[in-house]
Design a protein around this motif. Structure first.
Motif: not given
Length: 511
Positions: A461-476
């Protein structure tokens, strides 16, 4: 009686059993008997003086006595302290049944199966009538350690819906969007065509007040999942599926184009209020009752002329509509601890709440005080509830003990009676049209499975939330990092988690 929901039909069948058992009364013990309970709901500690529980005491001779500090508002912390001390009350009510079941399988809660068969005719009849509800009560070892607090799931599954500013649509001469492409184009129009009329490009086409669910609901409108779900009879993990990739790419695009609140993960729980009262927000996915209430807010209507926030059908995407947030069949419940002195009296008390009288007061309160009946016998709330100063109807009811977490059945008509009629209409529409995406059942694990799945799931859950936010925000960059993301999930134990959940799901379906 008119307008009864599906649950109410059972109470006519079991009333005879109740009357025979109690000889016309609900009395359980010949003398007043005190039973201790640990119960905290939404930060509110159980209060034995609530009128609902005073009425139950008058009927049954069982008086619940809350334990623990009135200042202790964290139920998990209170539960952990009680378990660690070894000084358990007779009854524990908790929002997390897995903890009650774990405690039961370790000897701290008693199995209720035989007690129900011998001493709880109302609960037994309820389970016979609704096998799905019984499945929810059965632990991985086949025992029942708690009686769930059931939603009126068969009558109402809808919890949240997609809302849009109808006044903005009217101003821009736009129809209500039907397909996902039309919804996207509408959000673009909200961004670029100044529907609030202030001459600034300050509109926020899509906003969310819950950072906890933002990704789930945005992706869910496309039919994507961010956690475990069931496809047919197969357990899958959403982020590994093609639909997740499709949806994520769309959401990334929407955010980059400014169609999604640029502070969606940080703005906070008050964002809905801020967006609407300042005439900035265009669309959101949120709770029906509270969101609809803005249409009746005099201060808002005076400030924003022609304000109208309406629920619409989820956009059609690849031939289907998806409302990604639904009610579960239950939320928490209560059970009897192994140190309870009189389990038979307590199970009879639990059974009381499935009687006609117990069902009524747990949902409506006290007749003549919080509710009355019309000439056709239909219940309605009194002015004490509906016209209270500085309190919502629900707050008034909660102050009487109505809908406090017990093992019992919710009556959707209670919610309909105090809620906005338009909200009820939209909720019923979502349910009737089949927009609701049913969540995976709350699975039951063995003690060994529970230890493994909790550790793995927390990390997933922590990994999915972290990456979802990074992708949406454009950080990754999504395309560049997605394969590495999947590898990371696998390294965390995804395959084992899927296997455990599949075993638990299969067991649930056979229970």
């Amino acid at each position: 009686m008119k307008n009864k929901n599906i649950l109410s039909t059972i109470f006519g069948c079991i009333a005879c059993a109740t009357i025979i058992n109690a000889q016309g009364e609900y009395q359980i013990t010949p003398k007043p008997t005190e039973v201790t309970i640990l119960a905290i709901q939404n930060g509110k500690v159980f209060d034995e003086n609530w009128s609902v529980f005073q009425e139950a005491f008058k009927d049954t001779n069982i008086k619940l006595k809350g334990v623990g500090s009135k200042n202790q508002t964290d139920e998990i912390q209170a539960f952990n302290l009680a378990v660690a001390s070894g000084d358990l009350p007779d009854i524990i009510s908790l929002a997390y049944p897995d903890k009650l079941e774990d405690l039961g399988m370790q000897g701290g809660m008693i199995p209720l199966n035989e007690l129900i068969d011998k001493h709880a005719p109302n609960i037994k009849a309820f389970f016979d009538k609704y096998p799905r509800y019984k499945k929810d009560a059965v632990a991985a070892d086949g025992n029942i350690y708690f009686i769930p607090d059931y939603y009126d799931w068969y009558a109402m599954k809808a919890a949240q819906g997609l809302y849009i500013r109808k006044d903005w649509l009217n101003k821009l001469n736009l129809p209500v969007p039907n397909t996902m492409e039309e919804y996207y184009n509408t959000l673009k129009a909200f961004k670029t065509q100044d529907p609030n009329g202030n001459g600034l490009a300050d509109e926020v086409p899509y906003f969310e007040r819950s950072s906890e669910f933002a990704e789930k609901e945005l992706l869910g409108l496309f039919g994507a999942e961010i956690g475990f779900y069931v496809d047919g009879d197969t357990v899958k993990f959403g982020p590994t599926q093609p639909r997740f990739k499709e949806a994520m790419k769309e959401i990334i695009k929407w955010y980059k184009e400014g169609l999604i609140d640029q502070e969606i993960f940080t703005r906070g729980f008050q964002s809905r209020d801020y967006m609407l009262r300042n005439n900035l927000g265009g669309s959101t996915f949120d709770w029906f009752s509270s969101t609809t209430s803005y249409n009746n807010d005099a201060d808002l209507k005076a400030k924003v002329k022609d304000f109208e926030f309406v629920a619409i059908a989820p956009p059609l995407y690849q031939g289907k509509r998806y409302a990604p947030d639904a009610r579960t069949t239950y939320l928490g419940g209560w059970g009897i601890t192994a140190t309870a002195k009189d389990p038979v009296a307590i199970i009879k008390y639990f059974d009381y709440w499935f009687s006609e009288k117990g069902y009524e007061i747990s949902n409506w309160g006290i007749e003549g005080d919080t509710f009355k009946r019309d000439k056709d016998g239909n219940k309605y709330f009194t002015d004490k509830v509906m016209k209270a100063n500085n309190k919502t109807p629900l707050q008034v009811l909660r102050d009487e003990g109505v809908q406090f977490r017990i093992g019992g059945a919710q009556d959707y008509q209670y919610e309909k009676a105090w809620g906005d009629p338009q909200a009820s209409e939209w909720m019923e529409w979502y349910t009737k049209e089949g927009f609701i995406v049913d969540p995976m059942p709350t699975l039951k694990y063995t003690v060994e499975e529970s230890k493994k799945i909790q550790k793995i799931k927390t990390q997933l859950d922590m990994t999915v939330k972290e990456m979802c936010q990074k992708w949406i925000l454009g950080a990754e960059d999504f395309d560049a990092t997605y394969d590495q993301f999947i590898k990371r999930l696998n390294n965390l134990g995804l395959d084992e988690a899927v296997k455990i959940n599949q075993q638990a799901y299969d067991r649930f379906m056979k229970s």
